[in-house]
Design an enzyme around this catalytic site. Structure first.
Site, PDB file in Angstrom:
ATOM      1  N   LYS A 166      -2.878   6.677   1.708  1.00  0.00           N
ATOM      2  CA  LYS A 166      -2.364   6.436   2.636  1.00  0.00           C
ATOM      3  C   LYS A 166      -1.732   8.394   2.950  1.00  0.00           C
ATOM      4  CE  LYS A 166      -2.683   4.552   7.121  1.00  0.00           C
ATOM      5  NZ  LYS A 166      -3.579   4.868   7.853  1.00  0.00           N
TER       6      LYS A 166
ATOM      7  N   GLU B 270     -16.029   6.479   5.013  1.00  0.00           N
ATOM      8  CA  GLU B 270     -15.325   5.492   6.247  1.00  0.00           C
ATOM      9  C   GLU B 270     -15.554   6.781   6.996  1.00  0.00           C
ATOM     10  OE1 GLU B 270     -11.220   4.749   5.153  1.00  0.00           O
ATOM     11  OE2 GLU B 270     -11.010   5.963   3.883  1.00  0.00           O
TER      12      GLU B 270
ATOM     13  N   ARG C 278       0.737  -1.197   0.148  1.00  0.00           N
ATOM     14  CA  ARG C 278       0.442   0.024   0.069  1.00  0.00           C
ATOM     15  C   ARG C 278       0.422   1.385  -0.265  1.00  0.00           C
ATOM     16  NH1 ARG C 278      -4.255   0.424   5.014  1.00  0.00           N
ATOM     17  NH2 ARG C 278      -2.431   0.632   5.662  1.00  0.00           N
TER      18      ARG C 278
HETATM   19  N1  PLP Z   1      -9.157   4.195   6.802  1.00  0.00           N
HETATM   20  C1  PLP Z   1      -8.733   5.242   7.601  1.00  0.00           C
HETATM   21  C2  PLP Z   1      -8.784   6.734   6.489  1.00  0.00           C
HETATM   22  C3  PLP Z   1      -7.240   4.584   8.027  1.00  0.00           C
HETATM   23  O1  PLP Z   1      -6.342   5.462   7.838  1.00  0.00           O
HETATM   24  C4  PLP Z   1      -7.041   3.445   8.017  1.00  0.00           C
HETATM   25  C5  PLP Z   1      -5.820   3.474   9.378  1.00  0.00           C
HETATM   26  O2  PLP Z   1      -5.237   2.372   8.836  1.00  0.00           O
HETATM   27  C6  PLP Z   1      -7.546   2.319   8.363  1.00  0.00           C
HETATM   28  C7  PLP Z   1      -8.750   3.240   6.967  1.00  0.00           C
HETATM   29  C8  PLP Z   1      -7.730   1.121   8.479  1.00  0.00           C
HETATM   30  O3  PLP Z   1      -6.553   0.660   7.631  1.00  0.00           O
HETATM   31  P1  PLP Z   1      -5.461  -0.871   8.343  1.00  0.00           P
HETATM   32  O4  PLP Z   1      -6.311  -1.944   8.426  1.00  0.00           O
HETATM   33  O5  PLP Z   1      -4.777  -0.859   6.761  1.00  0.00           O
HETATM   34  O6  PLP Z   1      -4.821  -0.332   9.470  1.00  0.00           O
HETATM   35  C1  COI Z   2      -4.025   2.824  11.307  1.00  0.00           C
HETATM   36  O1  COI Z   2      -5.193   2.068  12.131  1.00  0.00           O
HETATM   37  O2  COI Z   2      -2.926   2.761  11.398  1.00  0.00           O
HETATM   38  C2  COI Z   2      -4.126   4.309  11.209  1.00  0.00           C
HETATM   39  O3  COI Z   2      -2.679   5.055  10.867  1.00  0.00           O
HETATM   40  C3  COI Z   2      -4.702   5.000  11.590  1.00  0.00           C
HETATM   41  C4  COI Z   2      -4.970   6.674  12.299  1.00  0.00           C
HETATM   42  C5  COI Z   2      -5.967   7.076  12.258  1.00  0.00           C
HETATM   43  C6  COI Z   2      -4.200   6.283  13.699  1.00  0.00           C
END
Ligand code: PLP
Ligand code: COI
Length: 340
Positions: free
Chosen positions: A184, A220, A82
């Site tokens: 991200k 989201e 990612r």
């Molecule tokens: N959506 C957003 C905007 C986020 O910042 C995160 C955190 O990483 C997620 C979703 C969840 O992603 P992940 O499950 O890969 O941590």
């Molecule tokens: C994560 O879940 O790793 C994120 O980057 C989300 C953030 C709001 C802490």
């Protein structure tokens, strides 16, 4: 390995300076060998690309102590992939994926005393990030970059742990169609700061963002994807090209189908149908699965039947299975658990 003397169970989601972090520099068109350092401070020019035009991106993943005392990470290859995609979209030089995973392992190993013990409720959060570091004054990508990973022990992202949250439907947009919502980028979080401060002031834990084009579909929150459960126990998650492809969400959809025998569907979710779901949760590395009890849309309340006291039953099963895999209590699918 002797652990640090910390009140692990009392940790919130905050920064604690640990012993070592990883740094690699991109200069003259190539990444250097990189390595660990004790220096947590970064010195850069006043005109650095990241300071002027916010050319920065990041990742988040965790290291765990398993029930039998091993130290493991959860699917770091997906964070590497990612971040690679994110970097390409932001005109940054992608950090090689194998090196990303190798650097994660080095940082966890070097900070093993900071990996919270099994059963403490805390984990070691890893924050890989990258930014443009040379002076940039015309609007263009930087030429030199720095990639780093630091580690910090964390507890629950939301205060109150597993207590159901109350969200509000935001009047602000998080991401535009064809924008950067699916990567991200730091800028996505900068623009969410005002909406989150407003939501907190009004007593809400987070914002539910709707799609910017029609404001009819669920996207989201600022830091997590949604999962819903229908009244006949089907797991549903919103499909959109402007949300972050959560690794937790992708893992949960697999767990729902392959471990729990549930139907699981990624599809567009109209805000109008949210009132008909039986359960709602937020999923992400930081959020794990945090149950949602109520969503307020300009004074109109949607209260999920699972209530405000505990997680809904299907959400709980998903939570127990996912954390069971992460903590080594359940067998993991091939490649999900990387031992340090
Ligand atoms: N959506 C957003 C905007 C986020 O910042 C995160 C955190 O990483 C997620 C979703 C969840 O992603 P992940 O499950 O890969 O941590
Ligand atoms: C994560 O879940 O790793 C994120 O980057 C989300 C953030 C709001 C802490």
């Amino acid at each position: 390995m002797e652990k640090k003397d910390i009140d692990w169970s009392g940790l919130g989601f905050g920064y604690v300076k640990t012993d070592k972090r990883y740094v690699s520099n991109f200069k003259n068109g190539a990444w250097d060998d990189g390595g660990l350092t004790e220096d947590a401070d970064i010195v850069m020019n006043e005109c650095a690309g990241v300071l002027q035009y916010a050319q920065t991106c990041f990742e988040g993943l965790k290291a765990y102590t398993t029930e039998d005392g091993r130290t493991v990470c959860f699917r770091p290859d997906l964070n590497a992939a990612r971040m690679y995609d994110t970097a390409q979209r932001l005109e940054m030089p992608p950090f090689p994926k194998e090196r990303f995973v190798e650097a994660v392992k080095q940082v966890v190993k070097a900070n093993e005393a900071w990996v919270p013990p099994y059963g403490s409720g805390a984990t070691l959060y890893l924050r890989p990030y990258m930014f443009g570091i040379n002076p940039v004054i015309g609007v263009k990508p930087a030429e030199d970059y720095q990639f780093r990973i630091f580690a910090t022990p964390v507890g629950p992202y939301f205060k109150g742990g597993a207590k159901p949250l109350t969200l509000c439907v935001s009047d602000f947009d998080r991401a535009a169609p064809h924008g950067t919502g699916h990567i991200k980028a730091g800028l996505n979080y900068a623009m969410s700061l005002h909406p989150i401060v407003e939501a907190h002031k009004a007593g809400f834990a987070e914002n539910m963002y709707l799609d910017a084009a029609t404001r009819t579909k669920v996207e989201e929150t600022g830091g997590a994807n949604f999962i819903f459960v229908t009244k006949d126990n089907k797991v549903v998650t919103p499909k959109s090209s402007s949300i972050l492809p959560s690794i937790t969400r992708r893992s949960l959809m697999y767990v729902a189908k392959e471990y729990l025998g549930l139907e699981a569907e990624e599809r567009e979710v109209h805000f109008d149908e949210v009132k008909d779901f039986a359960e709602c949760g937020l999923c992400g590395t930081a959020a794990v699965i945090s149950p949602v009890g109520k969503i307020v849309d300009h004074g109109k309340e949607i209260c999920f039947p699972s209530g405000m006291d505990e997680m809904g039953p299907v959400t709980k099963k998903l939570y127990d299975t996912l954390t069971g895999i992460q903590m080594g209590r359940l067998d993991a699918p091939e490649g999900w658990i990387v031992e340090i």
